[in-house]
Write a protein that holds these residues in place. Sequence first.
Motif, PDB file in Angstrom:
ATOM      1  N   ARG A  29       0.815  -1.210   0.000  1.00 18.14           N
ATOM      2  CA  ARG A  29       0.000   0.000   0.000  1.00 18.14           C
ATOM      3  C   ARG A  29       0.856   1.272   0.000  1.00 18.14           C
ATOM      4  O   ARG A  29       0.360   2.354  -0.282  1.00 18.14           O
ATOM      5  CB  ARG A  29      -0.941   0.003   1.201  1.00 18.14           C
ATOM      6  CG  ARG A  29      -0.234  -0.006   2.542  1.00 18.14           C
ATOM      7  CD  ARG A  29      -1.188   0.117   3.710  1.00 18.14           C
ATOM      8  NE  ARG A  29      -0.450   0.159   4.955  1.00 18.14           N
ATOM      9  CZ  ARG A  29      -0.144  -0.892   5.688  1.00 18.14           C
ATOM     10  NH1 ARG A  29      -0.545  -2.087   5.301  1.00 18.14           N
ATOM     11  NH2 ARG A  29       0.542  -0.775   6.818  1.00 18.14           N
ATOM     12  N   ASP A  30       2.150   1.133   0.354  1.00 16.86           N
ATOM     13  CA  ASP A  30       3.025   2.308   0.466  1.00 16.86           C
ATOM     14  C   ASP A  30       3.948   2.500  -0.725  1.00 16.86           C
ATOM     15  O   ASP A  30       4.585   3.545  -0.848  1.00 16.86           O
ATOM     16  CB  ASP A  30       3.892   2.193   1.725  1.00 16.86           C
ATOM     17  CG  ASP A  30       3.061   2.143   2.992  1.00 16.86           C
ATOM     18  OD1 ASP A  30       1.996   2.784   2.999  1.00 16.86           O
ATOM     19  OD2 ASP A  30       3.466   1.461   3.950  1.00 16.86           O
ATOM     20  N   ILE A  31       4.055   1.487  -1.569  1.00 16.07           N
ATOM     21  CA  ILE A  31       5.012   1.594  -2.682  1.00 16.07           C
ATOM     22  C   ILE A  31       4.460   2.563  -3.731  1.00 16.07           C
ATOM     23  O   ILE A  31       3.352   2.409  -4.215  1.00 16.07           O
ATOM     24  CB  ILE A  31       5.282   0.209  -3.310  1.00 16.07           C
ATOM     25  CG1 ILE A  31       5.990  -0.686  -2.282  1.00 16.07           C
ATOM     26  CG2 ILE A  31       6.131   0.338  -4.567  1.00 16.07           C
ATOM     27  CD1 ILE A  31       6.179  -2.120  -2.729  1.00 16.07           C
ATOM     28  N   GLN A  32       5.255   3.567  -4.035  1.00 11.87           N
ATOM     29  CA  GLN A  32       4.806   4.587  -4.988  1.00 11.87           C
ATOM     30  C   GLN A  32       5.336   4.338  -6.397  1.00 11.87           C
ATOM     31  O   GLN A  32       4.628   4.595  -7.364  1.00 11.87           O
ATOM     32  CB  GLN A  32       5.276   5.965  -4.512  1.00 11.87           C
ATOM     33  CG  GLN A  32       4.596   6.433  -3.237  1.00 11.87           C
ATOM     34  CD  GLN A  32       5.000   7.840  -2.868  1.00 11.87           C
ATOM     35  OE1 GLN A  32       6.007   8.356  -3.349  1.00 11.87           O
ATOM     36  NE2 GLN A  32       4.218   8.468  -2.011  1.00 11.87           N
ATOM     37  N   ALA A  33       6.561   3.876  -6.495  1.00  8.81           N
ATOM     38  CA  ALA A  33       7.128   3.705  -7.845  1.00  8.81           C
ATOM     39  C   ALA A  33       8.365   2.818  -7.828  1.00  8.81           C
ATOM     40  O   ALA A  33       9.034   2.683  -6.796  1.00  8.81           O
ATOM     41  CB  ALA A  33       7.493   5.068  -8.426  1.00  8.81           C
ATOM     42  N   GLN A  39      -3.677  -1.186  -3.777  1.00 10.62           N
ATOM     43  CA  GLN A  39      -3.988   0.238  -3.884  1.00 10.62           C
ATOM     44  C   GLN A  39      -5.189   0.495  -4.796  1.00 10.62           C
ATOM     45  O   GLN A  39      -5.400   1.622  -5.238  1.00 10.62           O
ATOM     46  CB  GLN A  39      -2.763   0.984  -4.438  1.00 10.62           C
ATOM     47  CG  GLN A  39      -1.521   0.820  -3.577  1.00 10.62           C
ATOM     48  CD  GLN A  39      -0.314   1.545  -4.150  1.00 10.62           C
ATOM     49  OE1 GLN A  39      -0.435   2.324  -5.080  1.00 10.62           O
ATOM     50  NE2 GLN A  39       0.843   1.289  -3.572  1.00 10.62           N
ATOM     51  N   TRP A  64      -8.048   3.463  -4.192  1.00 13.91           N
ATOM     52  CA  TRP A  64      -7.764   4.889  -4.023  1.00 13.91           C
ATOM     53  C   TRP A  64      -8.094   5.746  -5.221  1.00 13.91           C
ATOM     54  O   TRP A  64      -8.607   6.839  -5.078  1.00 13.91           O
ATOM     55  CB  TRP A  64      -6.294   5.075  -3.669  1.00 13.91           C
ATOM     56  CG  TRP A  64      -5.964   4.441  -2.361  1.00 13.91           C
ATOM     57  CD1 TRP A  64      -6.852   4.129  -1.377  1.00 13.91           C
ATOM     58  CD2 TRP A  64      -4.693   4.017  -1.912  1.00 13.91           C
ATOM     59  NE1 TRP A  64      -6.206   3.536  -0.337  1.00 13.91           N
ATOM     60  CE2 TRP A  64      -4.877   3.455  -0.620  1.00 13.91           C
ATOM     61  CE3 TRP A  64      -3.417   4.058  -2.446  1.00 13.91           C
ATOM     62  CZ2 TRP A  64      -3.835   2.950   0.105  1.00 13.91           C
ATOM     63  CZ3 TRP A  64      -2.384   3.560  -1.710  1.00 13.91           C
ATOM     64  CH2 TRP A  64      -2.590   3.010  -0.442  1.00 13.91           C
ATOM     65  N   THR A  65      -7.808   5.250  -6.410  1.00 10.22           N
ATOM     66  CA  THR A  65      -7.997   6.113  -7.581  1.00 10.22           C
ATOM     67  C   THR A  65      -9.466   6.294  -7.922  1.00 10.22           C
ATOM     68  O   THR A  65      -9.813   7.239  -8.587  1.00 10.22           O
ATOM     69  CB  THR A  65      -7.283   5.520  -8.808  1.00 10.22           C
ATOM     70  OG1 THR A  65      -7.618   4.142  -8.886  1.00 10.22           O
ATOM     71  CG2 THR A  65      -5.785   5.672  -8.693  1.00 10.22           C
ATOM     72  N   LEU A  73      -9.461  12.675  -5.089  1.00  9.28           N
ATOM     73  CA  LEU A  73      -8.161  12.251  -4.549  1.00  9.28           C
ATOM     74  C   LEU A  73      -7.057  13.063  -5.186  1.00  9.28           C
ATOM     75  O   LEU A  73      -6.980  13.196  -6.397  1.00  9.28           O
ATOM     76  CB  LEU A  73      -7.915  10.768  -4.829  1.00  9.28           C
ATOM     77  CG  LEU A  73      -8.141   9.809  -3.686  1.00  9.28           C
ATOM     78  CD1 LEU A  73      -7.692   8.431  -4.087  1.00  9.28           C
ATOM     79  CD2 LEU A  73      -7.421  10.240  -2.430  1.00  9.28           C
ATOM     80  N   ALA A  74      -6.191  13.592  -4.359  1.00 10.25           N
ATOM     81  CA  ALA A  74      -5.050  14.374  -4.822  1.00 10.25           C
ATOM     82  C   ALA A  74      -5.479  15.452  -5.817  1.00 10.25           C
ATOM     83  O   ALA A  74      -4.863  15.662  -6.838  1.00 10.25           O
ATOM     84  CB  ALA A  74      -4.003  13.466  -5.450  1.00 10.25           C
ATOM     85  N   ILE A 108      -1.808  10.068 -13.894  1.00 13.22           N
ATOM     86  CA  ILE A 108      -1.021   8.859 -13.757  1.00 13.22           C
ATOM     87  C   ILE A 108      -1.685   7.741 -14.540  1.00 13.22           C
ATOM     88  O   ILE A 108      -2.826   7.392 -14.280  1.00 13.22           O
ATOM     89  CB  ILE A 108      -0.920   8.443 -12.277  1.00 13.22           C
ATOM     90  CG1 ILE A 108      -0.349   9.608 -11.454  1.00 13.22           C
ATOM     91  CG2 ILE A 108      -0.064   7.204 -12.125  1.00 13.22           C
ATOM     92  CD1 ILE A 108       1.039  10.040 -11.836  1.00 13.22           C
ATOM     93  N   PRO A 109      -0.998   7.204 -15.534  1.00 11.33           N
ATOM     94  CA  PRO A 109      -1.612   6.132 -16.315  1.00 11.33           C
ATOM     95  C   PRO A 109      -1.753   4.865 -15.495  1.00 11.33           C
ATOM     96  O   PRO A 109      -1.085   4.715 -14.471  1.00 11.33           O
ATOM     97  CB  PRO A 109      -0.616   5.929 -17.467  1.00 11.33           C
ATOM     98  CG  PRO A 109       0.655   6.505 -16.999  1.00 11.33           C
ATOM     99  CD  PRO A 109       0.353   7.537 -15.981  1.00 11.33           C
ATOM    100  N   PRO A 110      -2.624   3.956 -15.916  1.00 11.28           N
ATOM    101  CA  PRO A 110      -2.819   2.732 -15.148  1.00 11.28           C
ATOM    102  C   PRO A 110      -1.574   1.859 -15.153  1.00 11.28           C
ATOM    103  O   PRO A 110      -0.739   1.956 -16.045  1.00 11.28           O
ATOM    104  CB  PRO A 110      -3.977   2.037 -15.865  1.00 11.28           C
ATOM    105  CG  PRO A 110      -3.942   2.597 -17.233  1.00 11.28           C
ATOM    106  CD  PRO A 110      -3.434   3.982 -17.119  1.00 11.28           C
ATOM    107  N   ALA A 147       5.861  14.055 -18.916  1.00  4.65           N
ATOM    108  CA  ALA A 147       4.784  14.042 -17.931  1.00  4.65           C
ATOM    109  C   ALA A 147       4.724  15.385 -17.230  1.00  4.65           C
ATOM    110  O   ALA A 147       5.747  15.986 -16.924  1.00  4.65           O
ATOM    111  CB  ALA A 147       5.037  12.953 -16.927  1.00  4.65           C
ATOM    112  N   MET A 196       7.158  16.397 -14.028  1.00  3.91           N
ATOM    113  CA  MET A 196       7.384  15.514 -12.879  1.00  3.91           C
ATOM    114  C   MET A 196       8.687  14.781 -13.067  1.00  3.91           C
ATOM    115  O   MET A 196       9.039  14.412 -14.167  1.00  3.91           O
ATOM    116  CB  MET A 196       6.230  14.526 -12.727  1.00  3.91           C
ATOM    117  CG  MET A 196       4.930  15.215 -12.381  1.00  3.91           C
ATOM    118  SD  MET A 196       3.579  14.070 -12.239  1.00  3.91           S
ATOM    119  CE  MET A 196       3.846  13.439 -10.602  1.00  3.91           C
TER     120      MET A 196
END
Lengths: 200, 172
Positions: free
Chosen positions: A56-60, A157, A160-161, A166-167, A173-175, A191, A199
Amino acid sequence: MASQTEYKKLPGRGNRRAHLFDLKVSRSRLWLGSDHLLCVDLGMGHVEHYKRFYFRDIQAFILRPTSRRLSWNVVWCTLAVLALLPAIMNAGELWFLWVSIGTLFMIAMMVNWFILGPTCTCHLRTGVQTLELPSLQRLRRARQVIATLQPLIADAQSGWTTEPGLAGGNSDIPPVIGGPDHRPATPAGPAVSPSGNPMF
Amino acid sequence: MFNLPGWSPCPVCGTKLQIEVFPALVRPVAQGTAAELQLEDEGTVCFFHPQKKAIVPCDGCGRFLCALCDCELNGEHLCPACLESGKKKGQVTALENKRTCYDSMALTLAIVGLLILSISFITAPIALFIAIRHWNSPTSIVRRGKARLRWAVTLASLEIIVLITLFITVFK
């Protein structure tokens, strides 16, 4: 209170060190838990250090190609030629055999580096850190591991989207590749964040 | 440049990158909950803060906890004391960030003694001692079982037997 997690070994292993000549080297491996990724660094004195990255915490994951394979192949090639030169000049001597064995070893190392494929560095980004994963230094292996993790992270995750707002309603952010709503990649320009700044 | 199958150049420096991003990248930071004050005498109050309203019991010791004292870990609600003691005693595996693998240590010593026989009179007893002393100590989180300890005991015992036999044969 204690919770036991079964771990599954992920492919790849590597050494974590601060710089090239750092003597404090630890062997690093990745293990897959039920809800997290575990990075195990086996250091000196048989002490294992653990870092957990919950899905759940991994962003990239960030991959960057490196020239390690080329560099090492140049080194092995140079050594092989250097080892072979005196052997050619003194053909017939007994030590010719030993030099040949040395040359064959270096050629074998070159072939090994070549077969394992191109090299890269892989970084994992969470909300509070960006950590290098030394076990994913081969591009093929890194992509294989990321492909294994993608559906798990996307699943963790997934809620969330879909929530509105949200945000700030960011939908740039692409899937995730392999995720439930993945669309084929299209050539895209740089991007841009919601504020208009590039970004990364 | 995100979630593309191949390399794409960084828009700032031009470095080739492949970036796989996930929704967590744009997730807003979670807000903490403030503990509510207990205005009346009735109702449950926090064990650590009697003036605060309890919202959940500790899964470790059963004490009532306010929102401030409630530490949620893998779906469990623990008080700071249980969390601390669980970490110290190694009961909460999710909090462990380091372990010494005595089984690997004993096996390495036993193998080194086997390869270099001249030092095995030192390494074999140490390997045997470590294996017996830490027979019940937790091994690696990812690799359970006592196979390494068994191998270490077997090899170290064999080395000791061989050394004793040699000693007796030479000095007889």
